[in-house]
Write an enzyme that holds these catalytic residues in place. Sequence first.
Site, short mmCIF file in Angstrom:
data_model
loop_
_atom_site.label_atom_id
_atom_site.label_comp_id
_atom_site.label_asym_id
_atom_site.label_seq_id
_atom_site.Cartn_x
_atom_site.Cartn_y
_atom_site.Cartn_z
N HIS A 127 0.84 -1.15 0.13
CA HIS A 127 0.03 -0.11 -0.03
C HIS A 127 0.85 1.23 -0.06
O HIS A 127 0.74 2.20 -0.56
CB HIS A 127 -0.99 0.31 1.38
N ASP A 138 -3.47 -7.44 -7.38
CA ASP A 138 -4.87 -7.90 -7.56
C ASP A 138 -5.08 -7.37 -9.09
O ASP A 138 -5.83 -6.38 -9.34
CB ASP A 138 -5.67 -6.97 -6.74
N VAL A 169 4.75 -5.53 -4.67
CA VAL A 169 5.71 -5.53 -3.49
C VAL A 169 5.85 -6.66 -2.75
O VAL A 169 4.60 -7.21 -2.38
CB VAL A 169 5.48 -4.43 -2.52
N ARG A 214 -3.86 -10.11 4.48
CA ARG A 214 -4.31 -11.38 4.78
C ARG A 214 -3.03 -12.38 5.24
O ARG A 214 -3.28 -13.50 5.79
CB ARG A 214 -4.91 -12.07 3.69
#
Length: 299
Positions: A34, A147, A173, A184
């Site tokens: 992120h 994703d 990453v 997760r």
Amino acid sequence: MQIVRTPGSARAIARTLLRPVGFVPTMGALHDGHLALVDRARRENTSVVASIFVNPLQFGPTEDFEKYPRAFARDAELLEAHGVDVLYAPAVERMYPPTFATSISIGPLAESFEGARRPGHFAGVATVVAKLLHAIEPTSLYLGQKDIQQAAVVRAMVRDLDMATNVVVAPTVREVDGLARSSRNVYLNATQRAAAPSIFRALSFVAEELLRGERNAPRILAAARAMLEAPLVWDYLDIVDPLTFAACDPIVLPAIVVAVAKAGVTRLLDNVPVAGADGVLPLVSMERVIPLVSQARVR
Ligand code: AMP
């Protein structure tokens, strides 16, 4: 960093920001994946907005919405330290009041692989991203290659609905052993975590075989499937067309090697894009050499 909680206040504040505005949507429990998106948005824009929203619409009834990791105070500190100007963190009731009933349907792109395993997932993703884009009105939206089908779905929505935002897809990453960073990963026990790097090893093997000219998909995939370490089991490992996310047959590059391995009930998602003859990776956006901000000054 200002924190806003409703669509109306997010829009009001976002409209006061100096453009270009980069926007990074997340579900929180932030990690280096992120933060790489935030850092890139920071380099390429004058203002940066991030959001944290665990979106119930994209979780199936038996999935982990309730136990999804939440760490708001720590996340807010990290975002502030990485130069975010506005954090948009709406409550579920403000995003989806009782009358809420609209959904965005994407079509075939959202029906294979993740779309087939998680019915309604991409409609939930597209719907929340559309709401976030309407609130923030960013110049550019930053998504992760991790994703990759989600990135393809959002790109298709932005294109089909004429939304005025660039979609930037930044590389995955990884941990030093190759495991893709994911909120997760905290669900993994020691044995599962030790086996998890074999996912990326198998994906890389497929990519290397394709790059050296091998085109026998069943042979490559059988060899790669055997590389997964117990106790992990494949949900899928396949080679897909980047435009349709249908399994490639015959194989034509560029392509994307996609995989989900299961560690108990936890699904570990990963992929490796393989460039075509022009050397361009499918879907992944190269970093701008000159940031938009200095381009404006040069002009
Ligand atoms: P999430 O919080 O899981 O919804 O992810 C928010 C954004 O971060 C999405 O665009 C993800 O694709 C991206 N992301 C998650 N993990 C990674 C990673 N390991 N590398 C790069 N981007 C990531």
